[in-house]
Design a protein around this motif. Structure first.
Motif, PDB file in Angstrom:
ATOM      1  N   GLU A 167     -42.405 -58.604 -29.432  1.00 20.92           N
ATOM      2  CA  GLU A 167     -42.428 -57.145 -29.550  1.00 20.92           C
ATOM      3  C   GLU A 167     -43.625 -56.559 -28.799  1.00 20.92           C
ATOM      4  OE1 GLU A 167     -43.007 -53.636 -32.885  1.00 20.92           O
ATOM      5  OE2 GLU A 167     -42.302 -55.603 -33.540  1.00 20.92           O
ATOM      6  N   PHE A 168     -44.755 -57.239 -28.822  1.00 16.92           N
ATOM      7  CA  PHE A 168     -45.945 -56.741 -28.121  1.00 16.92           C
ATOM      8  C   PHE A 168     -45.656 -56.552 -26.628  1.00 16.92           C
ATOM      9  CE2 PHE A 168     -49.716 -57.864 -25.588  1.00 16.92           C
ATOM     10  CZ  PHE A 168     -50.558 -56.824 -25.948  1.00 16.92           C
ATOM     11  N   PHE A 169     -45.043 -57.568 -26.021  1.00 14.51           N
ATOM     12  CA  PHE A 169     -44.730 -57.451 -24.595  1.00 14.51           C
ATOM     13  C   PHE A 169     -43.651 -56.395 -24.348  1.00 14.51           C
ATOM     14  CE2 PHE A 169     -46.712 -61.679 -24.598  1.00 14.51           C
ATOM     15  CZ  PHE A 169     -47.605 -61.518 -23.541  1.00 14.51           C
ATOM     16  N   ALA A 170     -42.703 -56.284 -25.285  1.00 13.02           N
ATOM     17  CA  ALA A 170     -41.664 -55.260 -25.134  1.00 13.02           C
ATOM     18  C   ALA A 170     -42.269 -53.858 -25.209  1.00 13.02           C
ATOM     19  CB  ALA A 170     -40.599 -55.438 -26.221  1.00 13.02           C
ATOM     20  N   VAL A 171     -43.263 -53.654 -26.093  1.00 11.66           N
ATOM     21  CA  VAL A 171     -43.923 -52.354 -26.187  1.00 11.66           C
ATOM     22  C   VAL A 171     -44.688 -52.056 -24.901  1.00 11.66           C
ATOM     23  CG1 VAL A 171     -45.735 -51.062 -27.380  1.00 11.66           C
ATOM     24  CG2 VAL A 171     -44.056 -52.342 -28.704  1.00 11.66           C
ATOM     25  N   LEU A 172     -45.338 -53.070 -24.331  1.00  5.99           N
ATOM     26  CA  LEU A 172     -46.046 -52.869 -23.064  1.00  5.99           C
ATOM     27  C   LEU A 172     -45.086 -52.428 -21.964  1.00  5.99           C
ATOM     28  CD1 LEU A 172     -48.594 -55.847 -22.876  1.00  5.99           C
ATOM     29  CD2 LEU A 172     -49.051 -53.451 -23.405  1.00  5.99           C
ATOM     30  N   VAL A 173     -43.945 -53.111 -21.864  1.00  7.35           N
ATOM     31  CA  VAL A 173     -42.959 -52.743 -20.851  1.00  7.35           C
ATOM     32  C   VAL A 173     -42.436 -51.332 -21.113  1.00  7.35           C
ATOM     33  CG1 VAL A 173     -40.683 -53.300 -19.904  1.00  7.35           C
ATOM     34  CG2 VAL A 173     -42.323 -55.138 -20.393  1.00  7.35           C
ATOM     35  N   PHE A 174     -42.211 -51.006 -22.373  1.00  9.73           N
ATOM     36  CA  PHE A 174     -41.713 -49.674 -22.740  1.00  9.73           C
ATOM     37  C   PHE A 174     -42.718 -48.599 -22.335  1.00  9.73           C
ATOM     38  CE2 PHE A 174     -40.901 -46.176 -25.723  1.00  9.73           C
ATOM     39  CZ  PHE A 174     -39.535 -46.029 -25.556  1.00  9.73           C
ATOM     40  N   CYS A 175     -44.007 -48.870 -22.535  1.00  8.68           N
ATOM     41  CA  CYS A 175     -45.030 -47.898 -22.151  1.00  8.68           C
ATOM     42  C   CYS A 175     -45.073 -47.706 -20.637  1.00  8.68           C
ATOM     43  CB  CYS A 175     -46.395 -48.353 -22.666  1.00  8.68           C
ATOM     44  SG  CYS A 175     -46.579 -48.239 -24.463  1.00  8.68           S
ATOM     45  N   VAL A 176     -44.883 -48.783 -19.880  1.00  6.54           N
ATOM     46  CA  VAL A 176     -44.841 -48.668 -18.421  1.00  6.54           C
ATOM     47  C   VAL A 176     -43.664 -47.802 -17.993  1.00  6.54           C
ATOM     48  CG1 VAL A 176     -44.507 -49.954 -16.270  1.00  6.54           C
ATOM     49  CG2 VAL A 176     -46.043 -50.845 -18.026  1.00  6.54           C
ATOM     50  N   ILE A 177     -42.520 -47.985 -18.647  1.00  3.49           N
ATOM     51  CA  ILE A 177     -41.343 -47.173 -18.318  1.00  3.49           C
ATOM     52  C   ILE A 177     -41.565 -45.711 -18.706  1.00  3.49           C
ATOM     53  CG2 ILE A 177     -38.907 -46.822 -18.902  1.00  3.49           C
ATOM     54  CD1 ILE A 177     -38.625 -49.838 -19.058  1.00  3.49           C
ATOM     55  N   LEU A 178     -42.253 -45.482 -19.839  1.00  2.15           N
ATOM     56  CA  LEU A 178     -42.591 -44.104 -20.213  1.00  2.15           C
ATOM     57  C   LEU A 178     -43.459 -43.450 -19.152  1.00  2.15           C
ATOM     58  CD1 LEU A 178     -43.380 -44.098 -24.059  1.00  2.15           C
ATOM     59  CD2 LEU A 178     -41.500 -42.976 -22.877  1.00  2.15           C
ATOM     60  N   LEU A 179     -44.420 -44.203 -18.617  1.00  2.00           N
ATOM     61  CA  LEU A 179     -45.265 -43.672 -17.553  1.00  2.00           C
ATOM     62  C   LEU A 179     -44.439 -43.323 -16.315  1.00  2.00           C
ATOM     63  CD1 LEU A 179     -48.407 -45.998 -17.783  1.00  2.00           C
ATOM     64  CD2 LEU A 179     -48.335 -43.530 -18.185  1.00  2.00           C
ATOM     65  N   ALA A 180     -43.440 -44.173 -16.030  1.00  5.13           N
ATOM     66  CA  ALA A 180     -42.616 -43.938 -14.843  1.00  5.13           C
ATOM     67  C   ALA A 180     -41.682 -42.743 -15.023  1.00  5.13           C
ATOM     68  CB  ALA A 180     -41.805 -45.187 -14.514  1.00  5.13           C
ATOM     69  N   ILE A 181     -41.156 -42.533 -16.238  1.00  2.00           N
ATOM     70  CA  ILE A 181     -40.172 -41.475 -16.471  1.00  2.00           C
ATOM     71  C   ILE A 181     -40.825 -40.176 -16.921  1.00  2.00           C
ATOM     72  CG2 ILE A 181     -38.187 -40.806 -17.879  1.00  2.00           C
ATOM     73  CD1 ILE A 181     -37.355 -43.743 -17.947  1.00  2.00           C
TER      74      ILE A 181
END
Length: 395
Positions: A251-265
Motif C-alpha cells: 500500500e505504501f508504494f501504491a500511495v506513492l504512485v497515486f500521489c505522482v499521478i495526482l501531481l500529473a493530473i
C-alpha cells in the motif's frame, strides 16, 4: 482434611536453576505431599514431582532452561482422589522466572486455587491489552526480515526485481484508467473529468488491497508455515502480522504512485494527506486482529481458506469502492444504515476525503472505527494466543 505450612524456607541458585524448598507440614491426614511444575503463561503441567511424607519436607526442583515464568504448586494429595488444592484448600505456591539462563524468585505465598484464579483473570485482562503490542515490538527484527523476504520473494527471478513493487500499482492504475475512463467513460459525482472515476476508484482500492491481501491469506498461514509452528523457539504469533505488514508495504508504494499521478493530473498533492496516519493506524489494528483470529481458526477449519475468498468478494461489493455511495439510494433505509457501518466504508470515505476532497475524515465514524479496531486487535490476539498451543497437534 486440612494442612498448615510452617517454617517455610525457599532458596534459589540463579545460575544452576535449582530451587530448594523446605517447610513443616502439619496435617490431620497421612496423605503424601508433592508438587506440580506449571508453565505460568499457558497453564501447562511440565512436571509431576515425587511424593514425600508429611512432616519436615524438602524438595530440590530444577527449573526448565527455556525462558519463561514457572509456578510450583506444593500440596498434599490423595492418590486416586486428587490434590488438596483442587478442593480449594491452602497450598504453597512458589513462582520464578527464567531469562537468559538465569532464574529469579518472583513470589512465595500460601494461597488457594480460587484466589489464584481471580488473580489470573485480572492478570489476563491486563495482558490482553499489552501482549499484542509487546509481541510486535519484541519480534520487530523477525517481522522485518520475514516481510522483506516475502516482498522480495514475489519477484525473485524476474528482470525487474523489487522495481515491480512500484510498477505493479502503476500498471494497475493505468489499466483502470483505460477501461473506465477511455472505454466506459464512467464518472463519479462531484468530479465529471475523464480521470475522476479512476482517481476515486483507486483511492478506495488503496485500503482494500492491503486489507484483503492479509485477511485472504490469514486462514492458511499457520498451515503454510507448519515447519515454523513446530519449532518451540519461533514466535508463531508473528506469522499473521507478517501478512499485515507485507500488505502495508504494498500500500505504501501504491500511495506513492497515486500521489505522482495526482501531481500529473491535478498538479498538487493535498495537504490533508497528513491525516492519512489517522486512517492507516486503525486499519492496521483492525486487519491484524482479523488476521490473528482467522489464522487461529484456519488451523482447525481447513475449509476457511476457500470460504474466505467468497466472503471477501461479497465484502468488496457491499463497500462503495467501485461505485458512489449515492447508489445506495435505491435501498431501504435500514440497509443503507447497516452498510454505512461497514469498517471498509469508513476507510474508503476517509481515503477519498484526504487524498481527493481536501478535507479531514469525518470525526464521528472515525473515532468509532478506532474503538472497533482496538477491540478487534486485542480480541484477535487473545484468541490466537489461547489456541496457539494446539497448533502443532492439529497440523
Amino acid at each position: 482434611m486440612s494442612a498448615a505450612y510452617a517454617n517455610t524456607k525457599i532458596a534459589l541458585d540463579p545460575a544452576a536453576l535449582q530451587l530448594h524448598v523446605a517447610f513443616e507440614l502439619q496435617s490431620d491426614a497421612a496423605d503424601p505431599v508433592s508438587y506440580h511444575l506449571y508453565d505460568a503463561d499457558t497453564g501447562t503441567v511440565i512436571l509431576d514431582g515425587p511424593r514425600a511424607s508429611p512432616g519436615h519436607i524438602q524438595f530440590e526442583i530444577e527449573l526448565p532452561a527455556e525462558n519463561g515464568r514457572y509456578q510450583i504448586w506444593i500440596s498434599p494429595l490423595q492418590e486416586g482422589a486428587g490434590w488438596y488444592y483442587e478442593r480449594d484448600l491452602p497450598f504453597l505456591l512458589v513462582e520464578a522466572e527464567v531469562a537468559g539462563g538465569r532464574a529469579r524468585l518472583i513470589r512465595t505465598v500460601i494461597t488457594r486455587r480460587s484466589a489464584e484464579r481471580r488473580r489470573q483473570v485480572l492478570r489476563s485482562i491486563g495482558r490482553a491489552f499489552v501482549y499484542p503490542f509487546l509481541t510486535i515490538w519484541r519480534n520487530r527484527s523477525l517481522i522485518r526480515v520475514m516481510v522483506r523476504r516475502e516482498v522480495l520473494g514475489r519477484y525473485r527471478g524476474s528482470f525487474g526485481g523489487s522495481f515491480w513493487t512500484v510498477m505493479s500499482p502503476l500498471l494497475l492504475i493505468l489499466t483502470y484508467f483505460f477501461v473506465f475512463s477511455v472505454v466506459m467513460r464512467s464518472t463519479f459525482p462531484g468530479d465529471p473529468s475523464r480521470a475522476g472515476y479512476v482517481l476515486y476508484f483507486v483511492a478506495g482500492m488503496l485500503p482494500w488491497l492491503a486489507f484483503s491481501e492479509a485477511v485472504g491469506r490469514a486462514p492458511t498461514v499457520v498451515i503454510d508455515h507448519r515447519n515454523f509452528v513446530k519449532k518451540l523457539v519461533f514466535a508463531v504469533e508473528t506469522l499473521p502480522f507478517n501478512l499485515v505488514a507485507g500488505g502495508l508495504v504494498s500500500e505504501f508504494f501504491a500511495v506513492l504512485v497515486f500521489c505522482v499521478i495526482l501531481l500529473a493530473i491535478r498538479h498538487s498533492v493535498p495537504p490533508t494527506i497528513l491525516w492519512l496516519p489517522a486512517l492507516v493506524i486503525p486499519q492496521v489494528l483492525f486487519t491484524a486482529g482479523l488476521a490473528w483470529f482467522l489464522a487461529a481458526l484456519g488451523a482447525f477449519l481447513r475449509d476457511l481458506g476457500q470460504l474466505i475468498g467468497f466472503i471477501l468478494t461479497i465484502w468488496f461489493f457491499i463497500s462503495p469502492i467501485c461505485y458512489p455511495e449515492q447508489s445506495w439510494s435505491v435501498l431501504p433505509r435500514w440497509a443503507v444504515s447497516l452498510l454505512a457501518k461497514n469498517p471498509i466504508c469508513i476507510l474508503v470515505r476517509g481515503y477519498r476525503a484526504v487524498l481527493l476532497e481536501r478535507h479531514p475524515p469525518a470525526f464521528g465514524p472515525l473515532w468509532k472505527f478506532w474503538i472497533l479496531a482496538a477491540a478487534v486487535f486485542i480480541i484477535g490476539h487473545a484468541w490466537f494466543y489461547k489456541l496457539r498451543k494446539s497448533f502443532a497437534d492439529m497440523i
